[in-house]
Design an enzyme around this catalytic site. Structure first.
Site, PDB file in Angstrom:
ATOM      1  CD  GLU A 104     -19.359   4.973  -1.071  1.00 31.62           C
ATOM      2  OE1 GLU A 104     -18.850   4.896  -2.217  1.00 31.62           O
ATOM      3  OE2 GLU A 104     -18.695   4.767  -0.036  1.00 31.62           O
TER       4      GLU A 104
ATOM      5  CG  HIS B 120     -16.434   7.451  -4.509  1.00 36.68           C
ATOM      6  ND1 HIS B 120     -15.114   7.805  -4.656  1.00 36.68           N
ATOM      7  CD2 HIS B 120     -16.563   6.999  -3.228  1.00 36.68           C
ATOM      8  CE1 HIS B 120     -14.471   7.584  -3.520  1.00 36.68           C
ATOM      9  NE2 HIS B 120     -15.321   7.105  -2.646  1.00 36.68           N
TER      10      HIS B 120
END
Length: 597
Positions: free
Chosen positions: A390, A393
């Site tokens: 994550e 991202h």
């Protein structure tokens, strides 16, 4: 007594995300909402005038963009407030209000695209060559490429208004899955009752105690089984709305429409399925190895997530996870590491599970604000990998936002999983190289092999299921519970092979996949994984050209097509070689596991 999940108020502040960095208060949120409501009225002043001059068109695009940017900020804030505790009805209402306001804006601006497309070709060519519209040239060219699929102003207004209804299946699923659905508690390895939640299921299904895995597996899918008819009807509604929009816009299929929206040729999708099908003998070989290594007479679906190394147990504190990630991603350079540290230290991340918190994990980024990560860290290696994923991202979003205007900052979904998965691969490679003994190395090699199974093969299975259901519905076949469960069972049989018992509970797994409500999204996990594997391997080999190209890719936003962006790193996604290269790595991992076993 079942172990309880903490309430939101019981989580330490430093372990929650700082939403005040996005919008400082609910009062400010209301002020921004009121401001957008007023600004929407200004759309009417532009109606019928967009072809007047290049300067006038530029003024409109700038105005429209500013409204959209504020709406995006409002939606990000409302969504994250909802997701941190879905049981709070006030937060659910915030999301609904922003969605309604966005629909108003869409309806008010629905005249614009048809009006722009009605500008005579010769005049539009002059506009595109003018300095006033230089910044928006790429955006306008993308709109003109969709000219054959645009409708009249009146029809566009109707579709814009209908979009509020079309989002209902997704909203229903989110509330059903995260707030309403409950699972029966199960006994853990110590014989104590524990709650089964979305977050805890991942840990339970990895248990060394087979009875715990089986009980958790049955608890989860027994609940979905009870609502199979309802979820099937909801899923069919989602498929039908996708097919409806595709037909209205004169696309040959919903897949063609959604892939065109991301500028992805359909052959990329077909190449993926074909390459994975060609590689299924390797998956079957892996299942045979797992069955033999576990020394079980039958390999069940609830046996697939247990780490193979016996007696190898390791958990990580959140701080240890951060330190490990920083060491593993050192090949990306000090600037990248400093951005990670900033995120870790400044509450970009909502770390732990709490009652009502949305399941799963995601990164979210509104332009002009640092990115955010939602997850439920539980100390497992999977949680460490999720954190790395994550944050991949988030750093991608940070680079895009820092180097592109709002117009071109939002990168396409197709490339969204590349940076996140690259982080995962770098982390696992680092841990394999730092393994202290044969057992630890085998465990980690197996974890990387599992990434292939769950990201390349399993997501391709999802992609095939999704495409088949859309085709069936397009041709008038009702998507009943029995049809969906039967199709899903057949695909699992094909993908996992005769060495695996395809338990009837797994027939209901399609019911719990949130990304099926983000049309034709899942295949990109598999293509992104393949691209990330190539990038990570080349960076680890010291390929400075790939590394330099990778940072140009991270900074690119949507200033180029996804295929063009990945060509900056030397990858051609229109050819099958990238996926085939990943498959070869999977074969090497199988060879290594068999040698280490």
């Amino acid at each position: 007594m079942a172990e309880s999940v903490k309430k939101r108020s019981e989580i330490e502040e430093q372990d929650t995300w700082k939403l005040e960095d996005m919008i400082e208060s609910l009062e400010k949120f209301e002020e921004l909402m009121d401001g957008v409501e007023e600004r929407i009225q200004e759309y009417e002043a532009y109606r019928g005038k967009l072809g007047n001059s290049a300067e006038y068109l530029k003024n409109y695009l700038t105005y429209d963009e500013s409204v959209d940017e504020t709406l995006s900020l409002l939606y990000a804030y409302a969504m994250q407030r909802r997701d941190q505790d879905t049981s709070v009805s006030e937060n659910q209402a915030l999301v609904s209000r922003v969605q309604s306001l966005a629909v108003k804006a869409m309806a008010a601006s629905s005249f614009a695209d048809p009006e722009i497309l009605s500008i005579p070709d010769e005049k539009m060519a002059e506009f595109l060559a003018s300095p006033e519209l230089a910044h928006y040239k790429k955006q306008l060219e993308r709109l003109l490429a969709k000219k054959a699929h645009r409708l009249s102003e009146k029809e566009e207004a109707i579709l814009a208004a209908a979009s509020e209804i079309s989002g209902t299946p997704s909203s229903v699923f989110a509330l059903f899955n995260n707030a309403d659905l409950k699972f029966e508690p199960v006994k853990d390895e110590n014989g104590e009752l524990v709650d089964v939640t979305h977050a805890r299921y991942g840990k339970l299904i990895e248990s060394r105690d087979r009875s715990v895995r089986e009980a958790a597996f049955h608890s989860l899918y027994a609940s979905y089984r009870q609502f199979a008819n309802t979820v099937a009807a909801n899923y069919e509604g989602n498929v039908k709305q996708g097919n409806f929009y595709a037909r209205m816009r004169k696309y040959p299929s919903a897949r063609a429409m959604y892939l065109a929206g991301n500028e992805i040729p359909e052959k990329v999708y077909d190449n993926l399925i074909e390459s994975v099908h060609n590689a299924l003998p390797l998956m079957h070989r892996y299942m045979k190895f797992r069955k033999s290594y576990m020394n079980v007479s039958e390999l069940h679906m609830y046996d697939l997530y247990m780490p193979l190394t016996e007696d190898y147990e390791k958990t990580y504190t959140y701080k240890e996870a951060q330190e490990l990630i920083l060491k593993a991603l050192k090949p990306l350079g000090e600037e990248y590491l400093n951005l990670l540290r900033t995120g870790f230290e400044n509450r970009w991340i909502d770390v732990y599970e709490n009652e009502g918190k949305r399941s799963g994990a995601y990164s979210n980024s509104a332009y002009g604000v640092h990115p955010y990560v939602l997850m439920s860290f539980d100390g497992t290696l999977n949680s460490v990998l999720t954190l790395a994923h994550e944050m991949g991202h988030s750093i991608h979003s940070w680079y895009s936002n820092a180097n592109q205007s709002y117009t071109y900052a939002g990168y396409r979904i197709f490339v969204a999983e590349v940076a996140s998965t690259c982080n995962e691969i770098l982390l696992l490679n680092y841990m394999i190289n730092e393994a202290k003994d044969r057992k630890e190395k085998f465990y980690l090699v197996n974890q990387l092999a599992e990434r292939f199974r769950t990201t390349l093969f399993r997501q391709a299975l999802f992609a095939e299921f999704e495409w088949e259901t859309y085709k069936l519905s397009w041709n008038g076949t009702p998507l009943t519970k029995d049809l969906l469960c039967g199709l899903y069972h057949e695909l699992n049989s094909e993908y996992y092979g005769k060495e695996t018992v395809i338990d009837s509970d797994i027939d209901h797994e399609w019911e719990r996949i949130p990304h099926f409500y983000m049309q034709f999204y899942v295949y990109q996990y598999a293509t992104g994984f393949s691209a990330a594997m190539a990038i990570a391997r080349r960076i680890l080999a010291g390929d400075t050209e790939t590394k330099d190209g990778y940072f140009r890719f991270l900074k690119g936003g949507c200033s180029r097509t996804p295929v063009e962006l990945l060509k900056l790193v030397g990858l051609d996604m229109e050819e099958p070689e990238v996926v085939n290269e990943a498959v070869k790595v999977f074969k090497d991992l199988l060879d290594e596991m068999e040698e280490l076993a």
